[in-house]
Motif scaffolding. Sequence first.
Motif, PDB file in Angstrom:
ATOM      1  N   LEU A  59      -2.304   8.406   3.730  1.00  0.00           N
ATOM      2  CA  LEU A  59      -3.186   7.501   4.481  1.00  0.00           C
ATOM      3  C   LEU A  59      -4.407   7.086   3.661  1.00  0.00           C
ATOM      4  O   LEU A  59      -4.837   5.924   3.725  1.00  0.00           O
ATOM      5  CB  LEU A  59      -3.622   8.151   5.796  1.00  0.00           C
ATOM      6  CG  LEU A  59      -2.495   8.367   6.811  1.00  0.00           C
ATOM      7  CD1 LEU A  59      -2.973   9.260   7.951  1.00  0.00           C
ATOM      8  CD2 LEU A  59      -1.969   7.044   7.345  1.00  0.00           C
ATOM      9  N   LEU A  60      -4.967   8.000   2.883  1.00  0.00           N
ATOM     10  CA  LEU A  60      -6.105   7.653   2.022  1.00  0.00           C
ATOM     11  C   LEU A  60      -5.720   6.597   0.985  1.00  0.00           C
ATOM     12  O   LEU A  60      -6.480   5.651   0.744  1.00  0.00           O
ATOM     13  CB  LEU A  60      -6.650   8.899   1.319  1.00  0.00           C
ATOM     14  CG  LEU A  60      -7.497   9.838   2.163  1.00  0.00           C
ATOM     15  CD1 LEU A  60      -7.746  11.154   1.420  1.00  0.00           C
ATOM     16  CD2 LEU A  60      -8.815   9.185   2.562  1.00  0.00           C
ATOM     17  N   THR A  61      -4.555   6.747   0.387  1.00  0.00           N
ATOM     18  CA  THR A  61      -4.072   5.767  -0.591  1.00  0.00           C
ATOM     19  C   THR A  61      -3.906   4.413   0.077  1.00  0.00           C
ATOM     20  O   THR A  61      -4.333   3.374  -0.446  1.00  0.00           O
ATOM     21  CB  THR A  61      -2.739   6.226  -1.220  1.00  0.00           C
ATOM     22  OG1 THR A  61      -2.961   7.453  -1.907  1.00  0.00           O
ATOM     23  CG2 THR A  61      -2.187   5.184  -2.181  1.00  0.00           C
ATOM     24  N   ALA A 119      11.683   4.662   3.806  1.00  0.00           N
ATOM     25  CA  ALA A 119      10.879   5.116   2.669  1.00  0.00           C
ATOM     26  C   ALA A 119      11.420   6.443   2.163  1.00  0.00           C
ATOM     27  O   ALA A 119      12.213   7.100   2.837  1.00  0.00           O
ATOM     28  CB  ALA A 119       9.423   5.288   3.089  1.00  0.00           C
ATOM     29  N   GLU A 120      10.957   6.826   0.974  1.00  0.00           N
ATOM     30  CA  GLU A 120      11.301   8.135   0.419  1.00  0.00           C
ATOM     31  C   GLU A 120      10.090   9.057   0.523  1.00  0.00           C
ATOM     32  O   GLU A 120       9.033   8.769  -0.034  1.00  0.00           O
ATOM     33  CB  GLU A 120      11.709   7.999  -1.050  1.00  0.00           C
ATOM     34  CG  GLU A 120      13.119   7.542  -1.229  1.00  0.00           C
ATOM     35  CD  GLU A 120      13.559   7.535  -2.681  1.00  0.00           C
ATOM     36  OE1 GLU A 120      13.111   8.424  -3.450  1.00  0.00           O
ATOM     37  OE2 GLU A 120      14.320   6.635  -3.038  1.00  0.00           O
ATOM     38  N   HIS A 121      10.279  10.140   1.259  1.00  0.00           N
ATOM     39  CA  HIS A 121       9.261  11.185   1.359  1.00  0.00           C
ATOM     40  C   HIS A 121       9.947  12.501   1.025  1.00  0.00           C
ATOM     41  O   HIS A 121      11.016  12.803   1.566  1.00  0.00           O
ATOM     42  CB  HIS A 121       8.670  11.243   2.774  1.00  0.00           C
ATOM     43  CG  HIS A 121       7.935  10.002   3.164  1.00  0.00           C
ATOM     44  ND1 HIS A 121       6.654   9.725   2.723  1.00  0.00           N
ATOM     45  CD2 HIS A 121       8.304   8.949   3.931  1.00  0.00           C
ATOM     46  CE1 HIS A 121       6.267   8.566   3.229  1.00  0.00           C
ATOM     47  NE2 HIS A 121       7.249   8.069   3.964  1.00  0.00           N
ATOM     48  N   PHE A 122       9.358  13.255   0.120  1.00  0.00           N
ATOM     49  CA  PHE A 122       9.927  14.538  -0.303  1.00  0.00           C
ATOM     50  C   PHE A 122      11.353  14.349  -0.826  1.00  0.00           C
ATOM     51  O   PHE A 122      12.238  15.142  -0.536  1.00  0.00           O
ATOM     52  CB  PHE A 122       9.881  15.570   0.829  1.00  0.00           C
ATOM     53  CG  PHE A 122       8.502  15.818   1.358  1.00  0.00           C
ATOM     54  CD1 PHE A 122       7.570  16.506   0.599  1.00  0.00           C
ATOM     55  CD2 PHE A 122       8.118  15.339   2.601  1.00  0.00           C
ATOM     56  CE1 PHE A 122       6.293  16.737   1.075  1.00  0.00           C
ATOM     57  CE2 PHE A 122       6.833  15.553   3.091  1.00  0.00           C
ATOM     58  CZ  PHE A 122       5.921  16.254   2.319  1.00  0.00           C
ATOM     59  N   TRP A 123      11.570  13.289  -1.588  1.00  0.00           N
ATOM     60  CA  TRP A 123      12.844  12.977  -2.228  1.00  0.00           C
ATOM     61  C   TRP A 123      13.975  12.714  -1.232  1.00  0.00           C
ATOM     62  O   TRP A 123      15.145  12.766  -1.580  1.00  0.00           O
ATOM     63  CB  TRP A 123      13.240  14.076  -3.215  1.00  0.00           C
ATOM     64  CG  TRP A 123      12.171  14.302  -4.225  1.00  0.00           C
ATOM     65  CD1 TRP A 123      11.920  13.555  -5.335  1.00  0.00           C
ATOM     66  CD2 TRP A 123      11.187  15.322  -4.205  1.00  0.00           C
ATOM     67  NE1 TRP A 123      10.825  14.061  -6.007  1.00  0.00           N
ATOM     68  CE2 TRP A 123      10.349  15.152  -5.320  1.00  0.00           C
ATOM     69  CE3 TRP A 123      10.898  16.375  -3.326  1.00  0.00           C
ATOM     70  CZ2 TRP A 123       9.279  15.978  -5.607  1.00  0.00           C
ATOM     71  CZ3 TRP A 123       9.823  17.198  -3.618  1.00  0.00           C
ATOM     72  CH2 TRP A 123       9.038  17.000  -4.745  1.00  0.00           C
ATOM     73  N   SER A 143       0.807  -1.227   0.000  1.00  0.00           N
ATOM     74  CA  SER A 143       0.000   0.000   0.000  1.00  0.00           C
ATOM     75  C   SER A 143       0.838   1.273   0.000  1.00  0.00           C
ATOM     76  O   SER A 143       0.305   2.363  -0.191  1.00  0.00           O
ATOM     77  CB  SER A 143      -0.948   0.008   1.211  1.00  0.00           C
ATOM     78  OG  SER A 143      -0.232   0.210   2.410  1.00  0.00           O
ATOM     79  N   THR A 144       2.142   1.145   0.206  1.00  0.00           N
ATOM     80  CA  THR A 144       3.016   2.317   0.226  1.00  0.00           C
ATOM     81  C   THR A 144       4.089   2.223  -0.868  1.00  0.00           C
ATOM     82  O   THR A 144       5.189   2.762  -0.711  1.00  0.00           O
ATOM     83  CB  THR A 144       3.674   2.472   1.618  1.00  0.00           C
ATOM     84  OG1 THR A 144       4.403   1.279   1.927  1.00  0.00           O
ATOM     85  CG2 THR A 144       2.643   2.742   2.692  1.00  0.00           C
ATOM     86  N   LYS A 145       3.731   1.557  -1.967  1.00  0.00           N
ATOM     87  CA  LYS A 145       4.670   1.365  -3.077  1.00  0.00           C
ATOM     88  C   LYS A 145       5.244   2.678  -3.611  1.00  0.00           C
ATOM     89  O   LYS A 145       6.393   2.741  -3.985  1.00  0.00           O
ATOM     90  CB  LYS A 145       3.970   0.628  -4.231  1.00  0.00           C
ATOM     91  CG  LYS A 145       4.281  -0.823  -4.283  1.00  0.00           C
ATOM     92  CD  LYS A 145       3.874  -1.538  -5.534  1.00  0.00           C
ATOM     93  CE  LYS A 145       2.680  -1.027  -6.258  1.00  0.00           C
ATOM     94  NZ  LYS A 145       2.181  -1.957  -7.261  1.00  0.00           N
ATOM     95  N   LYS A 146       4.433   3.718  -3.637  1.00  0.00           N
ATOM     96  CA  LYS A 146       4.879   4.994  -4.212  1.00  0.00           C
ATOM     97  C   LYS A 146       6.050   5.611  -3.454  1.00  0.00           C
ATOM     98  O   LYS A 146       6.799   6.393  -4.015  1.00  0.00           O
ATOM     99  CB  LYS A 146       3.722   5.988  -4.261  1.00  0.00           C
ATOM    100  CG  LYS A 146       2.695   5.649  -5.308  1.00  0.00           C
ATOM    101  CD  LYS A 146       1.620   6.701  -5.381  1.00  0.00           C
ATOM    102  CE  LYS A 146       0.605   6.330  -6.445  1.00  0.00           C
ATOM    103  NZ  LYS A 146      -0.468   7.309  -6.541  1.00  0.00           N
TER     104      LYS A 146
END
Length: 166
Positions: free
Chosen positions: A145-147, A66-70, A39-42
Motif C-alpha cells: 500500500l505504501l508503494t 496478480a502474483e503475490h508470494f510467487w 502502481s502495482t507493477k511489481k
Amino acid sequence: MLRLLCHEKMSVIHLTTEIDSSIDRCFDIARDVDIHKLSTKKTNERAIAGRKSGLCERGDKITWEAEHFWIRQRLTVEITQLEKPHFFEDKMLKGAFKSMSHEHRFKEFNGRTIMIDKFEYEVPFGPIGRLVDKLILRNYMTRFLLTRNEVMKSIAEQVQLKEPFD
C-alpha cells in the motif's frame, strides 16, 4: 500459547499520505484502474474482468490478477460506496482473504490533500493464518500500500500541462 499470540481476527492498516495537489485530482487518481495497474507493477497486477480501465464508479466490480508470494491470485472487489471527492470504499467479493475492505478518504488542508487509507482484512485458516499475518502478511500489505500511495502521490504532484495560448 498460539491462541494468546493470535487472538485478533481482523487486521487494520492505517496510512496517511500528504499530497501537494487538489482533492479532485487525488480522488480521481486513486480510483483510476490504469494508475492502479501502474502502481502495482511489481506484482504484475492487471484487471481481467469487470471495469478494466478508466475511473471506478459506485457499483463497479473488478477482478484483479496478480502474483503475490510467487502465486498467481485473483481478487474480485466491488466499489460499494463513493462520495466524490471525499470517500470511496471497495470490498472483496472473492479472493484469498476471508474478508477485506479498503476505505479511501480525502481531505483538503492548506491547499494540499490528505489521503487516508483504512485497509481492513481477515485471513483464513484460524490461528495459523493469524500467525502468518502477524509474521509476514501485515508487513507485506503495508509495503504494498505504501508503494501504491507513493506512485499516486508522484503522479498527482506532476505539473499539469496547460492549454497553449492561441
